[in-house]
Design a protein around this motif. Structure first.
Motif, mmCIF file in Angstrom:
data_model
loop_
_atom_site.group_PDB
_atom_site.id
_atom_site.type_symbol
_atom_site.label_atom_id
_atom_site.label_comp_id
_atom_site.label_asym_id
_atom_site.label_seq_id
_atom_site.Cartn_x
_atom_site.Cartn_y
_atom_site.Cartn_z
ATOM 1 N N LYS A 1 22.017 15.726 9.848
ATOM 2 C CA LYS A 1 22.468 16.494 8.681
ATOM 3 C C LYS A 1 23.985 16.618 8.668
ATOM 4 N N ASP A 2 24.557 16.984 9.826
ATOM 5 C CA ASP A 2 26.010 17.161 9.915
ATOM 6 C C ASP A 2 26.751 15.848 9.679
ATOM 7 N N GLU A 3 26.196 14.779 10.145
ATOM 8 C CA GLU A 3 26.859 13.488 10.039
ATOM 9 C C GLU A 3 26.488 12.734 8.773
ATOM 10 N N ASN A 4 25.330 13.117 8.195
ATOM 11 C CA ASN A 4 24.807 12.415 7.022
ATOM 12 C C ASN A 4 24.664 10.918 7.310
ATOM 13 N N GLU A 5 24.209 10.645 8.529
ATOM 14 C CA GLU A 5 23.948 9.269 8.914
ATOM 15 C C GLU A 5 22.842 9.286 9.952
ATOM 16 N N SER A 6 22.336 8.138 10.365
ATOM 17 C CA SER A 6 21.227 8.095 11.324
ATOM 18 C C SER A 6 21.707 8.507 12.705
ATOM 19 N N ALA A 7 20.792 9.051 13.474
ATOM 20 C CA ALA A 7 21.117 9.510 14.831
ATOM 21 C C ALA A 7 21.570 8.365 15.715
ATOM 22 N N SER A 8 21.143 7.153 15.386
ATOM 23 C CA SER A 8 21.493 6.011 16.238
ATOM 24 C C SER A 8 22.979 5.696 16.181
ATOM 25 N N LYS A 9 23.686 6.175 15.129
ATOM 26 C CA LYS A 9 25.119 5.916 15.031
ATOM 27 C C LYS A 9 25.943 6.959 15.769
ATOM 28 N N SER A 10 25.310 8.030 16.213
ATOM 29 C CA SER A 10 26.018 9.033 17.008
ATOM 30 C C SER A 10 26.120 8.530 18.439
ATOM 31 N N HIS A 11 27.301 8.641 19.010
ATOM 32 C CA HIS A 11 27.488 8.124 20.355
ATOM 33 C C HIS A 11 27.288 9.263 21.364
ATOM 34 N N VAL A 12 26.188 9.216 22.107
ATOM 35 C CA VAL A 12 25.920 10.234 23.138
ATOM 36 C C VAL A 12 26.557 9.737 24.428
ATOM 37 N N TYR A 13 27.429 10.558 25.024
ATOM 38 C CA TYR A 13 28.053 10.075 26.256
ATOM 39 C C TYR A 13 27.874 11.002 27.451
ATOM 40 N N GLU A 14 27.258 12.148 27.260
ATOM 41 C CA GLU A 14 27.023 13.004 28.416
ATOM 42 C C GLU A 14 25.824 13.895 28.137
ATOM 43 N N CYS A 15 25.023 14.111 29.157
ATOM 44 C CA CYS A 15 23.885 15.013 29.049
ATOM 45 C C CYS A 15 23.790 15.786 30.340
ATOM 46 N N SER B 1 34.018 11.347 12.949
ATOM 47 C CA SER B 1 35.396 11.798 12.724
ATOM 48 C C SER B 1 36.205 11.792 14.016
ATOM 49 N N GLY B 2 35.521 11.589 15.166
ATOM 50 C CA GLY B 2 36.189 11.597 16.451
ATOM 51 C C GLY B 2 36.056 12.926 17.180
ATOM 52 N N GLU B 3 35.617 13.955 16.453
ATOM 53 C CA GLU B 3 35.446 15.276 17.052
ATOM 54 C C GLU B 3 34.261 15.265 18.027
ATOM 55 N N VAL B 4 34.426 15.970 19.150
ATOM 56 C CA VAL B 4 33.367 16.079 20.142
ATOM 57 C C VAL B 4 32.606 17.380 19.903
ATOM 58 N N SER B 5 31.264 17.289 19.869
ATOM 59 C CA SER B 5 30.423 18.475 19.661
ATOM 60 C C SER B 5 29.373 18.572 20.749
ATOM 61 N N GLU B 6 28.810 19.774 20.895
ATOM 62 C CA GLU B 6 27.770 19.993 21.888
ATOM 63 C C GLU B 6 26.646 20.809 21.261
ATOM 64 N N LEU B 7 25.406 20.362 21.481
ATOM 65 C CA LEU B 7 24.215 21.095 21.045
ATOM 66 C C LEU B 7 23.342 21.331 22.258
ATOM 67 N N LYS B 8 22.725 22.526 22.322
ATOM 68 C CA LYS B 8 21.826 22.833 23.433
ATOM 69 C C LYS B 8 20.397 22.896 22.918
ATOM 70 N N PHE B 9 19.455 22.339 23.715
ATOM 71 C CA PHE B 9 18.048 22.365 23.321
ATOM 72 C C PHE B 9 17.170 22.319 24.561
ATOM 73 N N ASN B 10 15.898 22.680 24.362
ATOM 74 C CA ASN B 10 14.916 22.638 25.440
ATOM 75 C C ASN B 10 14.207 21.284 25.364
ATOM 76 N N PRO B 11 14.401 20.399 26.348
ATOM 77 C CA PRO B 11 13.815 19.051 26.273
ATOM 78 C C PRO B 11 12.291 19.038 26.354
ATOM 79 N N ARG B 12 11.677 20.143 26.839
ATOM 80 C CA ARG B 12 10.220 20.198 26.938
ATOM 81 C C ARG B 12 9.585 20.702 25.654
#
Length: 199
Positions: free
Chosen positions: A182-196, A157-168
């Motif tokens: 779940k939120d996108e109802n699509e595969s994770a590969s279609k989500s564009h990650v641009y910052e970590c 939708s163009g909205e920017v979101s942030e999720l926090k997690f423990n990578p270990r």
């Protein structure tokens, strides 16, 4: 020849290419002093266990003195629901080695845990002696707070979101990815990650 604090002199046949560590093994077999409890000296200089006899400038007929490092018993309080654990350590043991002893004695995982003595968090590469830990000292085992990573992504939708997690923590990573899907109802590969970024 080597000489221990009880003045027993014994002769040893070794090659120049043999290591000081090999000498400690022979001493252990003859006088039952654990290799890690042995501090070998020639003319007051401590001999490094990893060096060869020739690199340590040892020659035929030299006398090596064996100082016996004392084992000290320390108690580690491991938190609620767990009994304190007593472990035997040497002054030259690293804090990492102390944690290894603790894991063997208690069965507790040392993942993301730290030891505290007299209010100080103990650094793993430093020794028991560096922190003036003596026979009868009491240490505390604490769980470190997990490091969190913030994953910023752009939704379809163009909205920017942030999720926090423990990578270990694999469950945390999987749960985060499933929430995105779940939120996108699509595969994770279609989500564009641009910052970590890490906190």
């Amino acid at each position: 020849m080597f000489k221990s604090s009880d003045y027993v002199v014994q002769s040893v046949n070794l090659l120049g290419s043999d290591t000081i560590e090999m000498l400690t093994q022979i001493i252990c077999q003859r006088v039952f002093i654990l290799p890690k409890q042995q501090q070998l000296k020639k003319n007051g200089q401590i001999l490094e266990h990893s060096k060869t006899l020739s690199k340590s400038n040892l020659k035929n007929g030299d006398i090596i003195f064996v100082d016996i490092l004392p084992l000290c018993k320390i108690t580690i309080n491991t938190g609620k629901g767990h009994k304190p654990v007593t472990v035997e350590v040497l002054p030259n043991d690293t804090i990492s080695e102390v944690k290894d002893h603790l894991q063997k004695e208690s069965g507790l995982s040392m993942y993301n845990r730290c030891l505290i003595h007299e209010g100080a968090v103990l650094e793993e590469h430093k020794s028991v002696d560096d922190y003036n830990i003596k026979d009868g000292s009491i240490l505390f085992l604490f769980q470190r707070p997990p490091e969190l990573v913030a994953l910023t992504f752009q939704r379809t939708s163009g909205e920017v979101s942030e999720l926090k997690f423990n990578p270990r923590d694999p469950d945390s990573v999987q749960s985060t990815i499933q929430n995105i899907i779940k939120d996108e109802n699509e595969s994770a590969s279609k989500s564009h990650v641009y910052e970590c970024k890490q906190f």
